[in-house]
Design a protein around this motif. Structure first.
Motif, PDB file in Angstrom:
ATOM      1  N   HIS A  71       0.912  -1.170  -0.031  1.00 46.14           N
ATOM      2  CA  HIS A  71      -0.054   0.053   0.024  1.00 46.14           C
ATOM      3  C   HIS A  71       0.858   1.019   0.061  1.00 46.14           C
ATOM      4  O   HIS A  71       1.111   1.720   1.160  1.00 46.14           O
ATOM      5  CB  HIS A  71      -0.865   0.084   1.045  1.00 46.14           C
ATOM      6  CG  HIS A  71      -2.058   0.920   1.312  1.00 46.14           C
ATOM      7  ND1 HIS A  71      -3.080   0.822   2.130  1.00 46.14           N
ATOM      8  CD2 HIS A  71      -2.393   1.823   0.615  1.00 46.14           C
ATOM      9  CE1 HIS A  71      -3.923   1.770   2.014  1.00 46.14           C
ATOM     10  NE2 HIS A  71      -3.544   2.570   1.061  1.00 46.14           N
ATOM     11  N   HIS A 118       1.588   5.216  -1.811  1.00 48.42           N
ATOM     12  CA  HIS A 118       0.986   6.352  -2.736  1.00 48.42           C
ATOM     13  C   HIS A 118       2.071   7.127  -3.166  1.00 48.42           C
ATOM     14  O   HIS A 118       3.223   7.503  -2.647  1.00 48.42           O
ATOM     15  CB  HIS A 118       0.035   7.159  -1.914  1.00 48.42           C
ATOM     16  CG  HIS A 118      -1.232   6.448  -1.555  1.00 48.42           C
ATOM     17  ND1 HIS A 118      -2.351   6.327  -2.331  1.00 48.42           N
ATOM     18  CD2 HIS A 118      -1.469   5.847  -0.403  1.00 48.42           C
ATOM     19  CE1 HIS A 118      -3.392   5.589  -1.856  1.00 48.42           C
ATOM     20  NE2 HIS A 118      -2.901   5.191  -0.701  1.00 48.42           N
ATOM     21  N   HIS A 141      -5.028   6.663  -5.452  1.00 49.66           N
ATOM     22  CA  HIS A 141      -6.293   6.669  -5.381  1.00 49.66           C
ATOM     23  C   HIS A 141      -6.995   6.870  -6.639  1.00 49.66           C
ATOM     24  O   HIS A 141      -7.141   8.009  -7.325  1.00 49.66           O
ATOM     25  CB  HIS A 141      -6.702   8.230  -4.627  1.00 49.66           C
ATOM     26  CG  HIS A 141      -6.294   8.111  -3.127  1.00 49.66           C
ATOM     27  ND1 HIS A 141      -6.683   7.250  -1.826  1.00 49.66           N
ATOM     28  CD2 HIS A 141      -5.053   8.589  -2.608  1.00 49.66           C
ATOM     29  CE1 HIS A 141      -6.164   7.665  -0.980  1.00 49.66           C
ATOM     30  NE2 HIS A 141      -5.017   8.458  -0.939  1.00 49.66           N
ATOM     31  N   GLU A 182      -6.621   2.074  -5.083  1.00 48.26           N
ATOM     32  CA  GLU A 182      -7.494   2.206  -3.804  1.00 48.26           C
ATOM     33  C   GLU A 182      -8.767   2.979  -4.304  1.00 48.26           C
ATOM     34  O   GLU A 182      -8.677   4.047  -4.947  1.00 48.26           O
ATOM     35  CB  GLU A 182      -6.710   3.067  -2.896  1.00 48.26           C
ATOM     36  CG  GLU A 182      -7.414   3.151  -1.554  1.00 48.26           C
ATOM     37  CD  GLU A 182      -6.671   3.714  -0.368  1.00 48.26           C
ATOM     38  OE1 GLU A 182      -5.516   3.941  -0.579  1.00 48.26           O
ATOM     39  OE2 GLU A 182      -7.135   3.619   0.661  1.00 48.26           O
ATOM     40  N   ASP A 205       0.351   2.062   3.602  1.00 48.13           N
ATOM     41  CA  ASP A 205      -0.519   3.182   3.183  1.00 48.13           C
ATOM     42  C   ASP A 205       0.678   4.614   3.389  1.00 48.13           C
ATOM     43  O   ASP A 205       0.174   5.706   3.612  1.00 48.13           O
ATOM     44  CB  ASP A 205      -1.538   3.740   4.152  1.00 48.13           C
ATOM     45  CG  ASP A 205      -2.695   4.383   3.742  1.00 48.13           C
ATOM     46  OD1 ASP A 205      -2.509   4.760   2.406  1.00 48.13           O
ATOM     47  OD2 ASP A 205      -3.727   4.748   4.316  1.00 48.13           O
ATOM     48  N   HIS A 257       2.319   7.741   2.473  1.00 48.78           N
ATOM     49  CA  HIS A 257       2.308   9.082   1.772  1.00 48.78           C
ATOM     50  C   HIS A 257       3.623   9.803   2.058  1.00 48.78           C
ATOM     51  O   HIS A 257       3.755  10.873   1.430  1.00 48.78           O
ATOM     52  CB  HIS A 257       1.135   9.808   2.271  1.00 48.78           C
ATOM     53  CG  HIS A 257      -0.315   9.089   1.949  1.00 48.78           C
ATOM     54  ND1 HIS A 257      -0.871   8.193   2.302  1.00 48.78           N
ATOM     55  CD2 HIS A 257      -1.240   9.762   1.071  1.00 48.78           C
ATOM     56  CE1 HIS A 257      -1.998   7.962   1.783  1.00 48.78           C
ATOM     57  NE2 HIS A 257      -2.404   9.058   1.217  1.00 48.78           N
TER      58      HIS A 257
HETATM   59 ZN   LIG Z   1      -3.948   4.690   0.881  1.00 50.97          ZN
END
Ligand SMILES: [Zn+2]
Ligand SMILES: [Zn+2]
Length: 210
Positions: free
Chosen positions: A6, A8, A40, A65, A169, A171
């Motif tokens: 995961h 981004h 996303h 996602e 996740d 970022h």
């Molecule tokens: Zn995410």
């Protein structure tokens, strides 16, 4: 094979501070063998993917996602450009047709801000959330949520017999590789990745320095 499922990057995910050019170096530093780009609702073209994965030794996979009416869902093996908020039962139908895999991303993010005891959301209630009827797996380790939120996700996955996977996740650069899924076998395509996840041939780990 150590994979972060995961991640981004910008500009495809405007909320991310990670540039693709910095990604591979940091992923290697974090000890990863592979990673999944899960923007996303933005897909990379196969040519773009090839370009960034040219550096050897790291496998780059693509996920997506997707924002559904039941929360965020990570989807693998379904390369359609979806827009807006998607109805989860419709997404499920399409992903199944494509032979893909669906993961409930950070299912309790924000739910337990005040602590489980104060909110009184018990395991039974948590298990009844609609999203769990439509996914194959639950993200049980995500570095953007609190420990109790991860713990609730883990218990729900266990209770419902769903797979429990880990993904950072990420970022920001320093978030890459914090929550890792460790596959027993090496995989080189998304299909193989899905197969190994589905078969449950993996464990999860939180980076020790986190
Ligand atoms: Zn995410
Ligand atoms: Zn984001």
């Amino acid at each position: 094979m150590r994979i972060d499922l995961h991640i981004h990057t910008r500009p495809r995910s405007a909320c991310s501070a990670i540039y693709p050019s910095e990604l591979l170096k940091e992923a290697r530093r974090a000890g990863l063998d592979g990673l999944c780009l899960t923007e996303h609702q933005r897909l990379w073209t196969s040519q773009e993917l090839e370009e960034i994965s040219r550096e050897r030794g790291l496998r780059i996979f693509q996920g997506n996602e997707i924002t559904t009416n039941q929360g965020d869902v990570l989807v693998f093996g379904y390369e359609e450009n979806v827009k807006g908020v998607v109805m989860i039962h419709e997404l499920r139908k399409e992903v199944e047709k494509a032979g893909g895999l669906m993961i409930a991303a950070h299912p309790f993010r924000g739910f337990l801000l005040f602590g489980i005891t104060q909110l009184r959301m018990d395991l039974e209630q948590a298990c009844r959330r609609t999203v769990f009827q439509y996914v194959d797996a639950v993200e049980v380790l995500n570095c953007k949520v609190t420990d109790p939120e991860n713990e609730m996700a883990r218990q729900v996955a266990e209770r419902l017999g769903l797979l429990g996977v880990a993904g950072s996740d990420a970022h920001r650069l320093d978030e890459i590789g914090r929550c890792i899924t460790i596959l027993e076998r090496d995989v080189s395509t998304e299909r193989e990745l899905i197969e190994e996840l589905r078969a449950g041939r993996f464990t999860t780990e939180v980076c020790s320095s986190w």
